[in-house]
Write an enzyme that holds these catalytic residues in place. Structure first.
Site, mmCIF file in Angstrom:
data_model
loop_
_atom_site.group_PDB
_atom_site.id
_atom_site.type_symbol
_atom_site.label_atom_id
_atom_site.label_comp_id
_atom_site.label_asym_id
_atom_site.label_seq_id
_atom_site.Cartn_x
_atom_site.Cartn_y
_atom_site.Cartn_z
ATOM 1 N N THR A 53 0.828 -1.222 0.000
ATOM 2 C CA THR A 53 0.000 0.000 0.000
ATOM 3 C C THR A 53 0.857 1.264 0.000
ATOM 4 O O THR A 53 0.360 2.332 -0.340
ATOM 5 C CB THR A 53 -0.957 0.038 1.210
ATOM 6 O OG1 THR A 53 -0.185 -0.092 2.405
ATOM 7 C CG2 THR A 53 -1.986 -1.065 1.137
ATOM 8 N N SER A 136 -7.581 2.864 17.053
ATOM 9 C CA SER A 136 -8.765 3.132 17.869
ATOM 10 C C SER A 136 -9.870 2.119 17.620
ATOM 11 O O SER A 136 -10.806 2.009 18.413
ATOM 12 C CB SER A 136 -9.295 4.528 17.554
ATOM 13 O OG SER A 136 -9.724 4.587 16.199
ATOM 14 N N TYR A 159 -9.643 -6.269 10.991
ATOM 15 C CA TYR A 159 -8.568 -5.275 11.130
ATOM 16 C C TYR A 159 -8.366 -4.895 12.600
ATOM 17 O O TYR A 159 -7.226 -4.837 13.092
ATOM 18 C CB TYR A 159 -8.926 -4.042 10.300
ATOM 19 C CG TYR A 159 -8.042 -2.843 10.561
ATOM 20 C CD1 TYR A 159 -6.721 -2.825 10.105
ATOM 21 C CD2 TYR A 159 -8.517 -1.737 11.255
ATOM 22 C CE1 TYR A 159 -5.904 -1.725 10.349
ATOM 23 C CE2 TYR A 159 -7.707 -0.636 11.493
ATOM 24 C CZ TYR A 159 -6.398 -0.636 11.046
ATOM 25 O OH TYR A 159 -5.595 0.437 11.283
ATOM 26 N N ASN A 188 -7.984 7.741 13.651
ATOM 27 C CA ASN A 188 -8.225 8.305 12.304
ATOM 28 C C ASN A 188 -7.252 9.409 11.900
ATOM 29 O O ASN A 188 -7.610 10.592 11.850
ATOM 30 C CB ASN A 188 -9.677 8.799 12.197
ATOM 31 C CG ASN A 188 -10.651 7.631 12.187
ATOM 32 O OD1 ASN A 188 -10.905 7.008 13.209
ATOM 33 N ND2 ASN A 188 -11.144 7.300 11.014
ATOM 34 N N ARG A 227 -15.901 11.001 14.253
ATOM 35 C CA ARG A 227 -14.521 10.540 14.414
ATOM 36 C C ARG A 227 -13.685 11.618 15.100
ATOM 37 O O ARG A 227 -13.930 12.812 14.942
ATOM 38 C CB ARG A 227 -13.878 10.247 13.044
ATOM 39 C CG ARG A 227 -14.476 9.078 12.289
ATOM 40 C CD ARG A 227 -14.158 7.749 12.935
ATOM 41 N NE ARG A 227 -14.675 6.606 12.192
ATOM 42 C CZ ARG A 227 -15.884 6.078 12.365
ATOM 43 N NH1 ARG A 227 -16.720 6.598 13.249
ATOM 44 N NH2 ARG A 227 -16.251 5.012 11.670
HETATM 45 C C1 UD2 Z 1 -10.431 2.871 11.389
HETATM 46 C C2 UD2 Z 1 -9.937 3.356 12.745
HETATM 47 C C3 UD2 Z 1 -8.726 4.268 12.548
HETATM 48 C C4 UD2 Z 1 -7.641 3.608 11.687
HETATM 49 C C5 UD2 Z 1 -8.293 3.219 10.350
HETATM 50 C C6 UD2 Z 1 -7.319 2.547 9.398
HETATM 51 C C7 UD2 Z 1 -12.028 3.521 14.016
HETATM 52 C C8 UD2 Z 1 -12.984 4.412 14.718
HETATM 53 N N1 UD2 Z 1 -10.989 4.095 13.411
HETATM 54 O O1 UD2 Z 1 -10.888 4.001 10.693
HETATM 55 O O2 UD2 Z 1 -8.184 4.637 13.816
HETATM 56 O O3 UD2 Z 1 -7.091 2.506 12.349
HETATM 57 O O4 UD2 Z 1 -9.379 2.298 10.608
HETATM 58 O O5 UD2 Z 1 -7.959 2.237 8.208
HETATM 59 O O6 UD2 Z 1 -12.189 2.317 14.020
HETATM 60 N N2 UD2 Z 1 -16.545 6.604 4.702
HETATM 61 C C9 UD2 Z 1 -17.457 7.237 3.860
HETATM 62 N N3 UD2 Z 1 -17.116 7.381 2.555
HETATM 63 C C10 UD2 Z 1 -15.928 6.947 2.027
HETATM 64 C C11 UD2 Z 1 -15.002 6.303 2.897
HETATM 65 C C12 UD2 Z 1 -15.347 6.151 4.225
HETATM 66 O O7 UD2 Z 1 -18.539 7.642 4.287
HETATM 67 O O8 UD2 Z 1 -15.697 7.120 0.825
HETATM 68 C C13 UD2 Z 1 -16.907 6.493 6.133
HETATM 69 C C14 UD2 Z 1 -16.719 5.112 6.722
HETATM 70 O O9 UD2 Z 1 -17.839 4.296 6.513
HETATM 71 C C15 UD2 Z 1 -16.511 5.464 8.203
HETATM 72 C C16 UD2 Z 1 -15.803 6.825 8.149
HETATM 73 O O10 UD2 Z 1 -16.026 7.343 6.846
HETATM 74 O O11 UD2 Z 1 -17.755 5.632 8.848
HETATM 75 C C17 UD2 Z 1 -14.309 6.709 8.360
HETATM 76 O O12 UD2 Z 1 -13.810 5.698 7.503
HETATM 77 P P1 UD2 Z 1 -12.247 5.451 7.292
HETATM 78 O O13 UD2 Z 1 -12.079 4.276 6.383
HETATM 79 O O14 UD2 Z 1 -11.586 6.705 6.953
HETATM 80 O O15 UD2 Z 1 -11.734 5.106 8.746
HETATM 81 P P2 UD2 Z 1 -12.296 4.129 9.953
HETATM 82 O O16 UD2 Z 1 -13.174 4.946 10.829
HETATM 83 O O17 UD2 Z 1 -12.752 2.831 9.433
#
Ligand code: UD2
Length: 336
Positions: A53, A136, A159, A188, A227
């Site tokens: 990646t 987190s 993950y 995040n 977040r």
């Molecule tokens: C998780 C962890 C973060 C880090 C990351 C690595 C949590 C709270 N956070 O992030 O610390 O380890 O994983 O990947 O578990 N989303 C949309 N549209 C998009 C992409 C994402 O709405 O095009 C939403 C997604 O469904 C989520 C939020 O945005 O609700 C954040 O998504 P992300 O993939 O940026 O990060 P997250 O929270 O899974």
């Protein structure tokens, strides 16, 4: 005695080169940013990446670093990477909740097996301290906010399980083998150099890229999920503190690494409209499997143990990030 010989010329690595710091996942945006900060301080740095990646373009500007292309699932690569170093920043991982849902075995291999290999090699090489990038996501979808380190972990995605296993291995290696370890549980992280091109990328990187290009962004769910988005400079700052802090205070400890404030995706989208000039509406799609509703850190422990305080707030960080993408930072890599 000069333990860490510096390379003698501006080109190539002299035979006497011994790095003091190893950064794994150095072609990823967090690893790259830590390595850049170390080099700016005049430190000797080695980086390792397998480019699953990570991006080669992210290494531009890091020429003073010794680089090993290799995979941490190979113990020989870990041994080479750890030889002679004093501190390891272990940032390498296959990040992304949805990627892990699609490929739990790949996530386990690149997060758990690789982390164990790094620890074994670090111990054998006589490394003093390993600082680990936790996530987190370990807290899971429990409603209590803010998240405090004493809460029982409740990982709900492969993950999250994998990143949490790495945390346990850190603490275990401190207790069983006396290797110093510090876990920073990142919330995040976002900022320049984060890859916006994959659908597994962090949401802010994806949104910046799309909205700057005048394309519609998609919000999964109702957008009211929140977040504790953490700008990269805060994470770099915390890593440097974690390497320098006294062992009796931090070794074997895990602490949140965040800003202590949260924002919903809908609110974030509005701010990005202002910053990017995008004037459309987002599309809404069903929530992602394994997604967490709300995330907010208590950052008191990092304050107590490291003297950590956020150095850049969310809005300033987002402004800088948008500017970086606007200037075509992605794929260029030379903009620090
Ligand atoms: C998780 C962890 C973060 C880090 C990351 C690595 C949590 C709270 N956070 O992030 O610390 O380890 O994983 O990947 O578990 N989303 C949309 N549209 C998009 C992409 C994402 O709405 O095009 C939403 C997604 O469904 C989520 C939020 O945005 O609700 C954040 O998504 P992300 O993939 O940026 O990060 P997250 O929270 O899974």
């Amino acid at each position: 005695m000069l333990r860490y010989a510096r390379r003698s010329s501006g080109l190539g690595i002299g035979e006497d080169f011994v790095a003091k710091y190893l950064v794994t996942g150095v072609a990823g945006f967090i690893g790259r940013s830590i390595a850049a900060a170390l080099l700016a301080r005049g430190e000797t740095v080695r980086g390792v990446d397998n480019f699953i990646t990570g991006k080669r373009a992210n290494l531009v500007g890091l020429e003073a670093m010794e680089f090993i292309e290799g995979d941490l699932t190979d113990p020989a690569v870990c041994a080479r990477a750890c030889a002679g170093v004093e501190f390891v920043f272990h940032e390498a991982a296959l990040a992304s909740v949805p990627r892990s849902v699609a490929d739990p075995v790949g996530t386990n291999l690149n997060c758990v097996t690789a982390t164990l290999n790094v620890l074994v090699a670090a111990r054998e090489a006589g490394v003093r301290r390993v600082v680990y990038a936790g996530s987190s996501s370990a807290y899971g979808d429990t409603p209590t906010l803010p998240k405090q380190e004493a809460m029982l972990p409740n990982p709900i995605s492969p993950y999250a399980v994998a990143k949490l296993a790495g945390e346990h291995y850190m603490r275990c290696f401190t207790r069983v083998y006396g290797l110093e370890t510090v876990v920073l549980r990142y919330f995040n992280v976002f900022g320049p150099y984060q890859d916006p091109t994959s659908h597994y990328s962090g949401v802010l990187a994806i949104f910046c890229r799309r909205m700057l290009a005048g394309e519609q962004a998609t919000i999964f769910g109702d957008g009211e999920q929140s977040r504790d988005f953490t700008y990269i400079d805060n994470v770099v700052h915390a890593n440097l503190l974690a390497a320098a802090a006294p062992a009796d205070k931090v070794s074997g400890q895990m602490m949140n690494m965040a800003t202590g404030s949260r924002i919903t995706l809908n609110q974030t989208f509005r701010i990005l409209c202002e910053l990017t000039g995008y004037s459309g509406e987002p599309a809404y799609a069903p929530s992602r499997a394994g997604d967490i509703r709300d995330s907010l850190a208590d950052i008191g422990l990092a304050g107590e143990l490291l003297g950590y305080k956020p150095v850049v707030d969310f809005r300033t960080g987002l402004q800088r990030t948008v500017e970086w993408y606007r200037l075509g930072g992605e794929g260029i890599g030379s903009r620090a």
